[in-house]
Design an enzyme around this catalytic site. Structure first.
Site, PDB file in Angstrom:
ATOM      1  N   ASP A  19     -64.944  48.991 -10.764  1.00 20.46           N
ATOM      2  CA  ASP A  19     -65.736  49.273  -9.569  1.00 20.46           C
ATOM      3  C   ASP A  19     -65.803  48.067  -8.625  1.00 20.46           C
ATOM      4  O   ASP A  19     -65.956  46.923  -9.078  1.00 20.46           O
ATOM      5  CB  ASP A  19     -67.157  49.657 -10.016  1.00 20.46           C
ATOM      6  CG  ASP A  19     -68.090  49.934  -8.871  1.00 20.46           C
ATOM      7  OD1 ASP A  19     -67.852  50.916  -8.140  1.00 20.46           O
ATOM      8  OD2 ASP A  19     -69.068  49.173  -8.696  1.00 20.46           O
TER       9      ASP A  19
ATOM     10  N   GLU B 106     -60.740  49.697  -7.860  1.00 21.63           N
ATOM     11  CA  GLU B 106     -61.372  50.115  -6.606  1.00 21.63           C
ATOM     12  C   GLU B 106     -61.509  48.853  -5.762  1.00 21.63           C
ATOM     13  O   GLU B 106     -62.487  48.120  -5.858  1.00 21.63           O
ATOM     14  CB  GLU B 106     -62.737  50.754  -6.828  1.00 21.63           C
ATOM     15  CG  GLU B 106     -63.292  51.329  -5.522  1.00 21.63           C
ATOM     16  CD  GLU B 106     -64.803  51.478  -5.479  1.00 21.63           C
ATOM     17  OE1 GLU B 106     -65.285  52.324  -4.713  1.00 21.63           O
ATOM     18  OE2 GLU B 106     -65.514  50.731  -6.182  1.00 21.63           O
TER      19      GLU B 106
END
Length: 477
Positions: free
Chosen positions: A184, A246
């Site tokens: 993330d 990401e």
């Protein structure tokens, strides 16, 4: 590698399937529905964060990286899920949050050295959701860096001990049978150790940002030099497990990340989904820089059917699933689910509830998602449920299954062009993929032998790409 042409299905756990009537999706519920994912032809299932969390950011504020949140079940439930997924030929990927924790994580008090602190606000850095990126800790009178919500404190990956405890958590998940990780907000993992001010922006940002965040050129608060140190540690910890980044940067800037990761998301493609010319450029850029994960929606950004524009969702899905490299399908996109109506009382402070409504499994009360009161509304969208679409050859579900099956035969050199207004044309070896995002028919490329069309029954010949439609066919000999 198994993932190079795989379809990876994203499960937003809270909204997938509730097994116990508490209104929150859970691991046993996912286990009940695994065959749905396997029948799509997916190669892996990616789970939104399942760790213990106070849920100020619904799991992205982790308070224990090694424990399953009780809302989602138990450690044994996860083991059962991994076992059954592997029996079905599905790999299991976890969403790992490396750049911050909840301020309720024990480390925040017991190991403050793991975080980024200052006695006074040291710079002009901004939080992703607006406002300054520094929060006052009342207990110590010092400021901690918070790049997202105030309840999330940024970790200091310059600290070798922090690197050791984080990579130890990853090793333990791999040992449990986890096949890979989506990492993330990875552009935040490396920050300037001197905490220098960001200069003013010289123009609009390459990807959408909060207006206050977009006022600055981000040289120090994210994507700072030295990203190789944490990424090398992560890669060494997980060995050959799949690593998906990401990284909220243009494809041209992903090189330092792809030295250690297998795949990075193509955000340029996501934000171009309804604009054929921009989509052509974004796909070309992604192919040029390599290791691209094609993703047109997720739990943070508009759903595919909404983002692509009225009538274009099926054509965009066909294009996504025909590109070389891994493709990511967000739960519900295979049904054509669009953004839900705005909820009367939002649970998410950043306005993302419309993207996270529960799956529509059937036409029963609460759409088959729960026997209790759902954590988020299951308000009726304009889309048939999974049970209604199953077996219907004209459904979006049938299209997605067909496109996933067909992609296994798509191979060879790739070229991308926009031959007519509103169109995107991709050639892959002996195949041609043509989609039309405009409101009128457009001339198609040379093709013969239709293999799949976005909207069955268009009644077109292959000299035409129908409005809001598209097809995959063979190239002329």
């Amino acid at each position: 590698m198994w993932w190079e042409n795989a379809v990876i299905y994203q499960v937003y756990m809270r909204s997938f399937q509730d097994s116990d009537g508490d209104g929150v999706g859970d691991l046993p519920g996912l286990l009940e529905r695994l065959e749905h994912i396997a029948m799509l032809g997916a190669g892996a299932v990616w789970l939104s964060p399942i760790y213990r969390s106070p849920n100020f950011d619904f799991g992205y504020d982790v308070s224990d990286f090694g424990t399953v949140h009780p809302d989602f079940g138990t450690s044994a439930d996860l083991d059962a899920l991994i076992l059954r997924a592997h029996e079905l030929g599905l790999r299991v990927l976890l969403d790992f949050v490396p750049c911050h924790t909840s301020i309720e994580h024990p480390w925040f008090r017991e190991h403050p050295e793991y975080y980024v602190w200052a006695d006074e606000i040291p710079n002009n850095w901004r939080a992703a959701f607006g406002g300054p990126a520094w929060e006052l800790d009342a207990d110590t009178g010092r400021y901690y860096l918070s790049s997202f919500f105030p309840e999330q404190a940024d970790l200091d990956w310059h600290n070798p001990r922090l690197r050791a405890v984080m990579t130890d958590a990853l090793r333990k998940w791999v040992k449990r049978g986890i096949d890979g990780f989506r990492l993330d907000a990875l552009d935040r993992i490396s920050k300037d150790a001197e905490l220098r001010d960001e200069p003013p922006a010289g123009g609009p940002p390459p990807l959408p940002l909060d207006p206050t965040d977009a006022e600055l050129e981000h040289l120090y608060s994210r994507n700072a030099p030295g990203v190789d140190v944490p990424l090398r540690a992560i890669r060494e910890a997980v060995g050959g497990a799949l690593l998906i980044g990401e990284v909220f940067l243009p494809a041209a800037d992903l090189g330092p990340y792809l030295e250690w990761l297998d795949v990075c998301f193509s955000f340029e493609t996501m934000f171009a989904a309804g604009d054929a010319a921009a989509l052509t450029r974004a796909i070309t850029t992604g192919l040029t820089h390599g290791a691209t994960g094609w993703v047109l929606s997720n739990h943070d950004f508009d759903r595919l059917a909404t983002r692509a524009g009225p009538g274009n969702g099926r054509a965009a899905a066909l294009l996504l699933l025909s590109l070389p490299g891994p493709a990511f399908v967000y739960q519900g996109d295979e049904l054509g689910m669009a953004n839900a109506p705005p909820a009367a009382a939002s649970r998410d402070r950043h306005g993302r509830d419309q993207l996270r409504m529960p799956m529509r499994w059937d036409e029963s009360e609460n759409a088959g998602f729960t026997t209790g009161t759902p954590w988020l509304s299951t308000a009726e969208p304009e889309v048939p449920s999974a049970s209604e679409q199953d077996g219907d050859p004209s459904s979006t579900l049938a299209l997605v299954r067909g496109a996933v099956k067909l992609r296994a035969s798509l191979d060879g050199p790739v070229a991308v062009e926009s031959r007519a207004p509103g169109t995107v044309v991709v050639t892959r070896g002996n195949h041609v993929i043509a989609v039309n995002l405009s409101a009128g028919p457009q001339a198609g490329p040379p093709a013969e032998g239709l293999e799949l069309e976005a909207n069955p029954g268009d009644g077109h010949d292959l000299s035409v790409i129908p409005a809001h439609g598209g097809w995959v066919a063979r190239r002329p000999a």
